[in-house]
Scaffold this active site. Structure first.
Site, short mmCIF file in Angstrom:
data_model
loop_
_atom_site.label_atom_id
_atom_site.label_comp_id
_atom_site.label_asym_id
_atom_site.label_seq_id
_atom_site.Cartn_x
_atom_site.Cartn_y
_atom_site.Cartn_z
N ARG A 56 -12.18 -15.06 -12.68
CA ARG A 56 -12.36 -13.61 -12.86
C ARG A 56 -13.35 -13.03 -11.85
O ARG A 56 -13.37 -11.85 -11.58
CB ARG A 56 -12.77 -13.29 -14.31
CG ARG A 56 -12.82 -11.81 -14.61
CD ARG A 56 -12.69 -11.43 -16.09
NE ARG A 56 -13.01 -12.47 -17.02
CZ ARG A 56 -14.24 -12.80 -17.40
NH1 ARG A 56 -15.28 -12.14 -16.93
NH2 ARG A 56 -14.43 -13.78 -18.27
N TYR A 109 -2.66 11.83 -10.07
CA TYR A 109 -1.64 11.03 -10.75
C TYR A 109 -1.75 11.26 -12.26
O TYR A 109 -2.86 11.30 -12.82
CB TYR A 109 -1.85 9.55 -10.40
CG TYR A 109 -0.92 8.60 -11.09
CD1 TYR A 109 0.45 8.78 -11.05
CD2 TYR A 109 -1.42 7.51 -11.79
CE1 TYR A 109 1.31 7.90 -11.70
CE2 TYR A 109 -0.57 6.61 -12.43
CZ TYR A 109 0.79 6.83 -12.38
OH TYR A 109 1.63 5.95 -13.02
N ASP A 183 -8.43 9.10 -3.86
CA ASP A 183 -7.26 8.24 -4.04
C ASP A 183 -6.30 8.57 -2.90
O ASP A 183 -5.71 9.64 -2.86
CB ASP A 183 -6.61 8.51 -5.41
CG ASP A 183 -5.40 7.61 -5.67
OD1 ASP A 183 -4.77 7.18 -4.71
OD2 ASP A 183 -5.10 7.36 -6.86
N LYS A 208 2.04 0.45 -3.76
CA LYS A 208 2.86 1.32 -2.90
C LYS A 208 2.86 0.79 -1.45
O LYS A 208 3.36 -0.28 -1.22
CB LYS A 208 2.34 2.76 -2.98
CG LYS A 208 1.96 3.21 -4.40
CD LYS A 208 3.13 3.24 -5.35
CE LYS A 208 2.68 3.76 -6.70
NZ LYS A 208 3.56 3.46 -7.79
C1 LIG Z 1 -1.76 8.33 -6.43
C2 LIG Z 1 -1.64 7.20 -7.40
N1 LIG Z 1 -2.76 6.59 -7.82
C3 LIG Z 1 -2.71 5.57 -8.69
C4 LIG Z 1 -1.51 5.11 -9.20
C5 LIG Z 1 -1.48 3.99 -10.17
O1 LIG Z 1 -1.07 2.82 -9.52
P1 LIG Z 1 -0.41 1.59 -10.28
O2 LIG Z 1 0.95 2.03 -10.71
O3 LIG Z 1 -0.40 0.52 -9.25
O4 LIG Z 1 -1.29 1.27 -11.45
C6 LIG Z 1 -0.31 5.71 -8.78
C7 LIG Z 1 0.98 5.24 -9.31
O5 LIG Z 1 2.03 5.80 -9.05
C8 LIG Z 1 -0.39 6.79 -7.86
O6 LIG Z 1 0.72 7.42 -7.43
#
Ligand SMILES: Cc1ncc(COP(=O)(O)O)c(C=O)c1O
Length: 401
Positions: A56, A109, A183, A208
């Site tokens: 961990r 998101y 982000d 992504k």
């Molecule tokens: C801009 C953004 N941040 C965070 C996330 C969350 O990522 P994850 O699906 O890998 O948990 C996403 C998911 O689509 C996203 O589009």
């Protein structure tokens, strides 16, 4: 001379001949690490020696991907997580204490917003959601909540690909002293590096573009050591660790980041340009196109504009469904950033449980489509869209275009 991003993507963080002269980094599948004797235990617990202890807290394969990410963005420190949402939640809960306040932009998101609205209050953390791009509203929220600890924004955002003004956000951070967390999942380090534009912490869903093959879930946070240490401490206690196999897959994905991103940027531009010229398409949102409302800002902060293109069809809901169902190269599904082209209908796939008025407020129209191009040939992507559009009757108004 500093190495280029492609060279760093391939070689960054990789040890020289790590095992049996292999060129690739081995996957170290272990949950525990053994000590040769008690002297070694003592050296470790007294911090005289750095080494692995328990899965961990770290893993040699995961350490390589962390180092590669650090080198890609020249970040002082980085940590990886089991998914993007873990990087969001650990960044906030690692940096913000009970009684403190954060600001988040309203087109973040969906699950990030849900986390701020529903989960943070359980920890006694307040959040204010402000309109993306409305810096007066953001400053109002900061004035009303002195000592705001953190501001979280995304860039570009989903689905309209709004672009954050990094200069304004950094100036507000300097004035009010919060931690600016960006982000940057929709940009990727190939197209934008927010740490060099004033962000304190940058977050990615590695699911992504970083992974890039629609085959892993992962997250990352990069920034100053003092901040990443707090995020890591939280993660080391609560979990959300990237496993060794995923770490290897992410290393492998990152090696082709530059090649994939350039192809995705090119394909998205080609698809966006085609869509914009089509009479059955009402409006296209792609920050690389001069028609995009944030095009100038995108040119200022980004070197490429990513693989996501959003557009409104000149169609009703059933016709929109007919178009989507006709797609062959584009597969219907959520997510973006992989080598396969994906197409999604935000109204059903992401917002079906929202009341129609709420969807309207968020701009989620029935005829709105978001596509993520893959690395396929642009001509095949365009041909797929073209055959799909034959399912929609040409409207008189649209025909006049
Ligand atoms: C801009 C953004 N941040 C965070 C996330 C969350 O990522 P994850 O699906 O890998 O948990 C996403 C998911 O689509 C996203 O589009």
């Amino acid at each position: 001379m500093p190495k280029g991003l492609s060279t760093v993507s391939v070689h960054g963080g990789e040890p020289d001949r790590p095992y049996a002269d292999s060129i690739t980094t081995p996957i170290v599948m272990t949950s525990s690490y053994t000590f040769p004797d008690m002297d070694d235990v003592l050296a470790y617990v007294t911090k005289k020696k750095e080494r692995f202890e328990y899965g961990r807290y770290g893993n040699p394969t995961t350490a390589v991907v962390i180092q590669k990410l650090k080198e890609l963005e020249l970040a002082e420190d980085a940590e990886v997580f089991d998914c993007g949402m873990s990087s969001v939640s650990c960044a906030i809960l690692g940096l913000v204490k009970t009684g403190e306040h954060i600001v988040v932009t309203d087109d973040a998101y969906k699950k990030t917003l849900l986390f701020c609205e529903k989960i943070l209050p359980r920890f006694g953390i307040r959040s204010t959601c402000v309109k993306m791009g409305d810096h007066e509203e953001m400053e109002e929220a900061l004035k009303k909540n002195p000592g705001t600890r953190l501001v979280l924004s995304e860039t570009p955002t989903n689905p309209y690909l709004n672009i954050a003004d990094m200069d304004v956000l950094a100036a507000l951070r300097d004035k009010y002293g919060f931690v600016l967390v960006m982000d940057s999942t929709f940009a990727s380090p190939y197209n934008q590096q927010p740490l060099k534009q004033g962000a304190d912490v940058v977050i990615y869903s590695a699911t992504k573009y970083l992974g890039g093959h629609n085959d892993l879930l992962g997250g990352a946070a990069l920034g100053r050591k003092e901040l990443i240490d707090q995020i890591r401490d939280y993660r080391n206690t609560t979990g959300g660790v990237m496993d060794p196999m995923t770490s290897y897959m992410l290393i492998r994905g990152l090696k082709t980041l530059a090649l994939r991103m350039q192809r995705l940027n090119d394909n998205a531009m080609a698809v966006g340009t085609y869509l914009e010229s089509h009479p059955k398409v009402r409006k296209v949102y792609y920050p690389g196109l001069p028609s995009h409302h944030d095009h100038e800002r995108a040119k200022k902060y980004m070197t490429g504009f990513g693989g996501v293109v959003t557009f409104e069809l000149e169609a009703n809901l059933q016709e929109t469904f007919d178009f989507l169902s006709a797609m062959k190269v584009f597969k219907i599904g959520p997510s973006f950033g992989g080598v396969e082209a994906l197409i999604t209908h935000p109204m059903t796939i992401s917002y079906y449980d929202y009341a129609p008025e709420e969807r309207k407020r968020l701009g989620i129209l029935d005829e709105l489509i978001r596509m993520s191009v893959g690395i396929e040939d642009a001509k095949d992507l365009i041909a797929d869209i073209e055959q799909g559009l034959t399912r929609i009757p040409l409207k008189a108004k649209a025909g006049a275009k």
